[in-house]
Design an enzyme around this catalytic site. Structure first.
Site, PDB file in Angstrom:
ATOM      1  N   TYR A 153      25.820  45.570  11.198  1.00  0.00           N
ATOM      2  CA  TYR A 153      26.872  44.554  11.324  1.00  0.00           C
ATOM      3  C   TYR A 153      26.968  43.752  10.029  1.00  0.00           C
ATOM      4  CZ  TYR A 153      29.599  40.648  13.167  1.00  0.00           C
ATOM      5  OH  TYR A 153      30.573  39.704  13.379  1.00  0.00           O
ATOM      6  N   ASP A 255      22.402  43.424   2.980  1.00  0.00           N
ATOM      7  CA  ASP A 255      22.894  42.310   3.780  1.00  0.00           C
ATOM      8  C   ASP A 255      21.671  41.627   4.379  1.00  0.00           C
ATOM      9  OD1 ASP A 255      23.817  40.627   5.729  1.00  0.00           O
ATOM     10  OD2 ASP A 255      25.433  41.954   6.389  1.00  0.00           O
ATOM     11  N   LYS A 283      22.640  32.150   7.504  1.00  0.00           N
ATOM     12  CA  LYS A 283      21.695  31.815   8.581  1.00  0.00           C
ATOM     13  C   LYS A 283      20.521  30.957   8.086  1.00  0.00           C
ATOM     14  CE  LYS A 283      23.171  35.687  11.380  1.00  0.00           C
ATOM     15  NZ  LYS A 283      24.214  35.249  12.298  1.00  0.00           N
TER      16      LYS A 283
HETATM   17  N1  PMP Z   1      25.703  40.183   8.368  1.00  0.00           N
HETATM   18  C1  PMP Z   1      24.753  40.187   9.313  1.00  0.00           C
HETATM   19  C2  PMP Z   1      23.556  41.081   9.137  1.00  0.00           C
HETATM   20  C3  PMP Z   1      24.874  39.384  10.440  1.00  0.00           C
HETATM   21  O1  PMP Z   1      23.928  39.412  11.396  1.00  0.00           O
HETATM   22  C4  PMP Z   1      25.998  38.529  10.544  1.00  0.00           C
HETATM   23  C5  PMP Z   1      26.194  37.607  11.749  1.00  0.00           C
HETATM   24  N2  PMP Z   1      25.482  37.859  12.869  1.00  0.00           N
HETATM   25  C6  PMP Z   1      26.952  38.559   9.533  1.00  0.00           C
HETATM   26  C7  PMP Z   1      26.778  39.389   8.456  1.00  0.00           C
HETATM   27  C8  PMP Z   1      28.173  37.691   9.610  1.00  0.00           C
HETATM   28  O2  PMP Z   1      27.826  36.359   9.484  1.00  0.00           O
HETATM   29  P1  PMP Z   1      28.777  35.204  10.073  1.00  0.00           P
HETATM   30  O3  PMP Z   1      28.737  35.300  11.556  1.00  0.00           O
HETATM   31  O4  PMP Z   1      28.161  33.947   9.536  1.00  0.00           O
HETATM   32  O5  PMP Z   1      30.138  35.441   9.531  1.00  0.00           O
END
Ligand code: PMP
Length: 444
Positions: A153, A255, A283
């Protein structure tokens, strides 16, 4: 309150808020992921306050929180040092839309902590920072296509909201998966620029790279796949990605939105000793405030640094959010802090393993202490890639989560997500968590 926590009482207040929300919020929610249920109840919980590891819902039920806003509240809720620093910023001005000294100090600290970080840019969410990293990679290479791994994701924006959660019917052949848009509204042109590959499979990777020789700007992955129940990289797989990308002139992007600063001060790249060209953070970076970053090698960031490749954002690195991040990273830069997070999680993992083994329940508890998940695979083996997750016992996961919630343990509602551990779990809270876990397994 220390030690044992009360069992879940009524949740009628949450139900009332959800009913009321239907007439003003689309679907009653602010993010698709929040449409969860409270065990057998078809409405999400509404939280009212939090302190340290504990959160309290609108009905006064208290929980030990292992969602911690998807890993963001890494220092715990309402962490005193954050409250103090942010109160100061509230008095001196939260945002000017100009350059500010805190963003410089924060970027310097990120460069000190993260192996790949030579130049940094800030954003406000993981999705935005992923978009920034992909823009940088495309701008640098002059190529368009991106290789992503099935099930990983990278945010909700069009760019990469592809093959996050395809059904078995949509997903296509295992070794050459279809690029499946996550939602209506994602244009076909965007989908055409994304190539999908199974995770942890060197032969499939090689075939996909060969099929798109000279076309790929970037390969992006979650080094620990938080969104696939913390599926771990197979030994040598991250090294292989590094070698292949270097040989082919492809930008390797980690990521680290979930792993960053949580799995140790240098994130997953330091943990596994594999340095990508670019990495994305959010995060834990903000300690609960909305801030994100993408960072990487000077050479790759250079076209952006020159102003040739564009990136913007009114709210980027506001004094408020940059201060939260600076306070948070100064704390996470102390290895004893991330070590304690890891050890806390490992004790919970071990308790789940012991309890399920004692009862003959096949499952794997996978990930690292700071972020982990229980997967009820048919043979109890850890998952290797997204398709393995399609064979897990989801009903059992939901039953486990519900039994935990009844005992005051708040975890992610999704079987493909994971537990996140904060730095504030006390010994008593850890003991209470382990006791609740053992009871919850016994109730399955
Ligand atoms: N990359 C990863 C690995 C994530 O877990 C998330 C959100 N869960 C995102 C990108 C996207 O982040 P956001 O919800 O702050 O847009």
């Amino acid at each position: 309150m220390n030690g044992r926590i009360p069992t879940l009482g009524g949740t009628g207040g949450s139900r009332a808020w959800f009913d009321r929300a239907q007439s003003s919020l689309a679907g009653g929610i602010s993010s698709s992921a929040r449409l969860t249920s409270t065990g057998p109840h078809p409405y999400p919980l509404y939280m009212a306050s939090g302190s340290g590891t504990r959160i309290r819902d609108v009905d006064g039920n208290e929980y030990l929180d292992f969602l911690i806003s998807y890993g963001s509240a890494v220092l715990g809720h309402a962490a005193p040092e954050l409250t103090e620093a942010l109160t100061g910023v509230l008095h001196s001005g939260t945002m000017f839309g100009t350059c500010n000294p805190v963003e410089v100090e924060l970027a310097e600290l990120i460069c000190e902590m993260v192996p790949c970080a030579e130049l940094v840019r800030f954003a406000n969410s993981g999705s935005e920072a992923v978009q920034g990293a992909i823009r940088a990679a495309r701008g640098y290479t002059g190529r368009s296509k991106i290789l992503k791994f099935e099930g990983h994701y990278h945010g909700w924006s069009d760019t990469l909201a592809i093959s996050n959660r395809p059904t078995a019917a949509e997903a296509g052949p295992y070794d050459a998966p279809h690029a499946v848009p996550h939602s209506p509204g994602i244009p076909g042109g965007v989908v055409d620029d994304v190539v999908v590959c199974p995770w942890n499979d060197p032969a499939a990777l090689h075939a996909v790279l060969e099929a798109h020789r000279g076309e790929l700007a970037a390969v992006i992955c979650e080094p620990i796949v938080a969104n696939n129940a913390c599926t771990m990289p197979a030994p040598g797989f991250l090294d292989l990605l590094r070698e292949e990308c270097t040989a082919r002139g492809i930008v390797l992007v980690f990521d680290e939105v979930c792993t960053g600063f949580r799995t140790g001060p240098g994130g997953a790249q330091a943990l596994f000793g594999v340095v990508p060209d670019l990495a994305v953070f959010s995060k834990a970076l903000g300690g609960g405030l909305p801030i994100a970053a993408f960072a990487g090698l000077r050479q790759v960031m250079e076209p952006m640094a020159r102003g040739q490749v564009k990136h913007g954002g009114t709210y980027n690195a506001s004094p408020l959010c940059a201060t939260a991040a600076l306070v948070t990273l100064r704390r996470l830069n102390r290895t004893e802090v991330t070590k304690r997070i890891d050890e806390t999680g490992r004790q919970v993992m071990e308790t789940i393993r012991r309890a399920t083994r004692d009862r003959g329940i096949p499952c794997a508890v996978q990930g690292v202490g700071a972020m982990f998940q229980t997967v009820f695979t048919p043979d109890g083996a850890p998952t290797r890639h997204y398709r393995d997750l399609l064979t897990t016992d989801q009903d059992r996961y939901h039953a486990f989560r519900h039994e935990l919630l009844k005992r005051g343990i708040h975890t992610n509602a999704y079987n493909m997500a994971c537990w996140f551990v904060s730095a504030t779990v006390t010994d008593d809270e850890l003991a209470a968590t382990c006791e609740a876990v053992t009871e919850a397994v016994a109730a399955l």
